[in-house]
Design a protein around this motif. Sequence first.
Motif, PDB file in Angstrom:
ATOM      1  N   PHE A 121      29.614  53.658  48.413  1.00  0.00           N
ATOM      2  CA  PHE A 121      29.240  52.909  47.909  1.00  0.00           C
ATOM      3  C   PHE A 121      28.393  52.250  47.816  1.00  0.00           C
ATOM      4  CE2 PHE A 121      34.109  52.991  47.573  1.00  0.00           C
ATOM      5  CZ  PHE A 121      34.265  54.074  47.325  1.00  0.00           C
ATOM      6  N   THR A 122      27.141  51.807  46.186  1.00  0.00           N
ATOM      7  CA  THR A 122      26.500  50.887  46.047  1.00  0.00           C
ATOM      8  C   THR A 122      27.015  49.495  45.274  1.00  0.00           C
ATOM      9  OG1 THR A 122      25.218  53.210  46.078  1.00  0.00           O
ATOM     10  CG2 THR A 122      24.210  50.670  45.332  1.00  0.00           C
ATOM     11  N   ILE A 127      31.163  40.601  39.386  1.00  0.00           N
ATOM     12  CA  ILE A 127      30.806  39.867  38.112  1.00  0.00           C
ATOM     13  C   ILE A 127      31.660  38.830  37.393  1.00  0.00           C
ATOM     14  CG2 ILE A 127      31.385  40.303  35.107  1.00  0.00           C
ATOM     15  CD1 ILE A 127      29.009  42.101  36.297  1.00  0.00           C
ATOM     16  N   THR A 128      33.368  38.595  37.701  1.00  0.00           N
ATOM     17  CA  THR A 128      34.158  38.278  37.430  1.00  0.00           C
ATOM     18  C   THR A 128      35.538  37.556  38.498  1.00  0.00           C
ATOM     19  OG1 THR A 128      35.025  36.576  35.954  1.00  0.00           O
ATOM     20  CG2 THR A 128      35.129  39.036  35.599  1.00  0.00           C
ATOM     21  N   GLY A 129      36.103  36.969  38.161  1.00  0.00           N
ATOM     22  CA  GLY A 129      37.554  37.214  38.896  1.00  0.00           C
ATOM     23  C   GLY A 129      38.837  36.438  37.888  1.00  0.00           C
ATOM     24  N   TYR A 130      39.722  36.838  38.305  1.00  0.00           N
ATOM     25  CA  TYR A 130      41.247  36.646  37.557  1.00  0.00           C
ATOM     26  C   TYR A 130      41.571  35.615  37.627  1.00  0.00           C
ATOM     27  CZ  TYR A 130      40.943  42.048  37.927  1.00  0.00           C
ATOM     28  OH  TYR A 130      40.637  43.272  36.984  1.00  0.00           O
ATOM     29  N   SER A 252      44.691  33.749  44.473  1.00  0.00           N
ATOM     30  CA  SER A 252      44.636  34.223  44.067  1.00  0.00           C
ATOM     31  C   SER A 252      43.772  34.637  42.991  1.00  0.00           C
ATOM     32  CB  SER A 252      45.967  35.604  44.288  1.00  0.00           C
ATOM     33  OG  SER A 252      46.079  36.083  43.919  1.00  0.00           O
ATOM     34  N   ASN A 253      42.850  35.154  42.889  1.00  0.00           N
ATOM     35  CA  ASN A 253      41.450  35.520  41.993  1.00  0.00           C
ATOM     36  C   ASN A 253      41.407  36.495  41.850  1.00  0.00           C
ATOM     37  OD1 ASN A 253      39.928  35.054  43.650  1.00  0.00           O
ATOM     38  ND2 ASN A 253      39.092  32.756  42.910  1.00  0.00           N
ATOM     39  N   SER A 254      41.227  37.456  42.932  1.00  0.00           N
ATOM     40  CA  SER A 254      40.491  38.371  43.134  1.00  0.00           C
ATOM     41  C   SER A 254      39.311  39.383  42.605  1.00  0.00           C
ATOM     42  CB  SER A 254      41.956  39.474  42.254  1.00  0.00           C
ATOM     43  OG  SER A 254      42.260  40.523  42.966  1.00  0.00           O
ATOM     44  N   PRO A 255      38.598  38.708  42.820  1.00  0.00           N
ATOM     45  CA  PRO A 255      37.075  38.714  42.144  1.00  0.00           C
ATOM     46  C   PRO A 255      36.251  40.300  42.281  1.00  0.00           C
ATOM     47  CG  PRO A 255      36.923  37.220  43.869  1.00  0.00           C
ATOM     48  CD  PRO A 255      38.332  38.185  43.921  1.00  0.00           C
ATOM     49  N   TYR A 256      36.070  40.943  41.208  1.00  0.00           N
ATOM     50  CA  TYR A 256      35.620  41.905  40.788  1.00  0.00           C
ATOM     51  C   TYR A 256      34.253  42.543  40.602  1.00  0.00           C
ATOM     52  CZ  TYR A 256      36.486  41.615  36.398  1.00  0.00           C
ATOM     53  OH  TYR A 256      36.963  41.596  34.267  1.00  0.00           O
ATOM     54  N   GLY A 257      33.296  43.434  40.937  1.00  0.00           N
ATOM     55  CA  GLY A 257      32.014  44.114  40.461  1.00  0.00           C
ATOM     56  C   GLY A 257      31.759  45.474  39.409  1.00  0.00           C
ATOM     57  N   VAL A 258      30.897  45.622  40.043  1.00  0.00           N
ATOM     58  CA  VAL A 258      30.746  46.666  39.507  1.00  0.00           C
ATOM     59  C   VAL A 258      30.114  47.496  40.600  1.00  0.00           C
ATOM     60  CG1 VAL A 258      29.384  47.975  37.583  1.00  0.00           C
ATOM     61  CG2 VAL A 258      30.568  46.289  36.780  1.00  0.00           C
ATOM     62  N   GLY A 303      24.535  40.612  47.747  1.00  0.00           N
ATOM     63  CA  GLY A 303      25.183  39.756  47.751  1.00  0.00           C
ATOM     64  C   GLY A 303      27.227  39.653  47.939  1.00  0.00           C
ATOM     65  N   TYR A 304      26.715  41.350  46.530  1.00  0.00           N
ATOM     66  CA  TYR A 304      28.055  41.405  46.751  1.00  0.00           C
ATOM     67  C   TYR A 304      28.181  42.250  47.583  1.00  0.00           C
ATOM     68  CZ  TYR A 304      31.696  44.358  43.471  1.00  0.00           C
ATOM     69  OH  TYR A 304      32.676  44.650  42.891  1.00  0.00           O
ATOM     70  N   THR A 305      26.651  43.042  48.576  1.00  0.00           N
ATOM     71  CA  THR A 305      27.303  44.300  49.555  1.00  0.00           C
ATOM     72  C   THR A 305      28.259  43.573  50.257  1.00  0.00           C
ATOM     73  OG1 THR A 305      26.015  45.334  48.752  1.00  0.00           O
ATOM     74  CG2 THR A 305      26.138  45.534  51.087  1.00  0.00           C
ATOM     75  N   ARG A 306      27.660  42.352  50.797  1.00  0.00           N
ATOM     76  CA  ARG A 306      27.754  41.313  52.375  1.00  0.00           C
ATOM     77  C   ARG A 306      28.938  40.249  51.886  1.00  0.00           C
ATOM     78  NH1 ARG A 306      22.506  38.397  51.291  1.00  0.00           N
ATOM     79  NH2 ARG A 306      23.250  36.810  50.252  1.00  0.00           N
ATOM     80  N   TYR A 307      29.711  40.318  50.733  1.00  0.00           N
ATOM     81  CA  TYR A 307      30.848  40.560  49.613  1.00  0.00           C
ATOM     82  C   TYR A 307      32.364  41.376  50.081  1.00  0.00           C
ATOM     83  CZ  TYR A 307      35.009  39.306  46.971  1.00  0.00           C
ATOM     84  OH  TYR A 307      36.149  39.539  46.684  1.00  0.00           O
TER      85      TYR A 307
END
Length: 327
Positions: A121-122, A127-130, A252-258, A303-307
Amino acid sequence: MHASRKAGRFVRHLAARGAIALLCATSAQAEPPYPARPLTLIVPYAAGGTTDVVARQFAVALQRALGQSVVVENKPGVAGTMGATALTRARPDGYTLAVMPISVFRQPFIQKTPFDPATDFTYLARITGYTFGAVVRADSPWQGWHDFLAAARARPGMVSYGSPGQFTSPHLTMMELAGKENLTVNHVPFKGDADCLNSLMGNHVQLCAAGSSAGTLVDAGKLRWLNLWTAQRSPRWPDAPTLRELGYDIVSNSPYGVAGPKNMEPHVVRILEAALRRAAEDPQHLAALKLHDQDLMYLDSAGYTRYAMQQIAREKTLVRRLGIKAD
């Protein structure tokens, strides 16, 4: 002779202009206008749940940032990884994107998947978490978490709880809690929060491990939080204790992105990265986050890639520690 020199300079000038025009034409050919048509944003959960509701507001904000329509497509199932699977079949042209929940980093260690999150993936933007928690009907006899624990101990294997899917973060957190308390409870997986909450309202399960889409029902007096899994108490639901307050060192906040498919063109990534940030910070999206008690957790592509790489390692450790595998 003078005229000959002038003619020579003129010819060289024309040649130089021709070379520049050719270079520009080549560059334009290498980097076609983007976006030139509508995009698809895959949401890997059923319509009506927390992720779907927020993602649809985000899609509207992304439309404004890109100047093109963004169509939301729901693909629920397999612990929120159907979007990731779809990206492996999509062209890397920037027209197919997917919301990437944390389960994408976890699922390959549980069962065979058609993707490798480290290479396929790229990663464009986090974006956020829950806000997650354990929620029951307002008329439940369980007034607090310890009431649930007592009931589960008294009737091993007879108390049922729902989650938005097998091996999702809510399910795994409930597994951790049950393990710490030595409980035997019955897990019922659904395709998203909406289905789980509907089942809870129908009294088919006695508790849901859910996201903050339950909040509107809590606010309406139909449901009640037994706890929240945030680092601090929520200003919106100040009476709900955190897991830390209940004696568990768990947040537990499970960050997500695009993300998009691998091998996307750098100029498309740059355009999307800028647009995704504008969309994330758009007032309409921020209002949706606030309504669902979610925080903006933006990271750019690097930053998201490192995460993502760090989270893959953490999920591998978690799966081994819990000893889980697909049925």
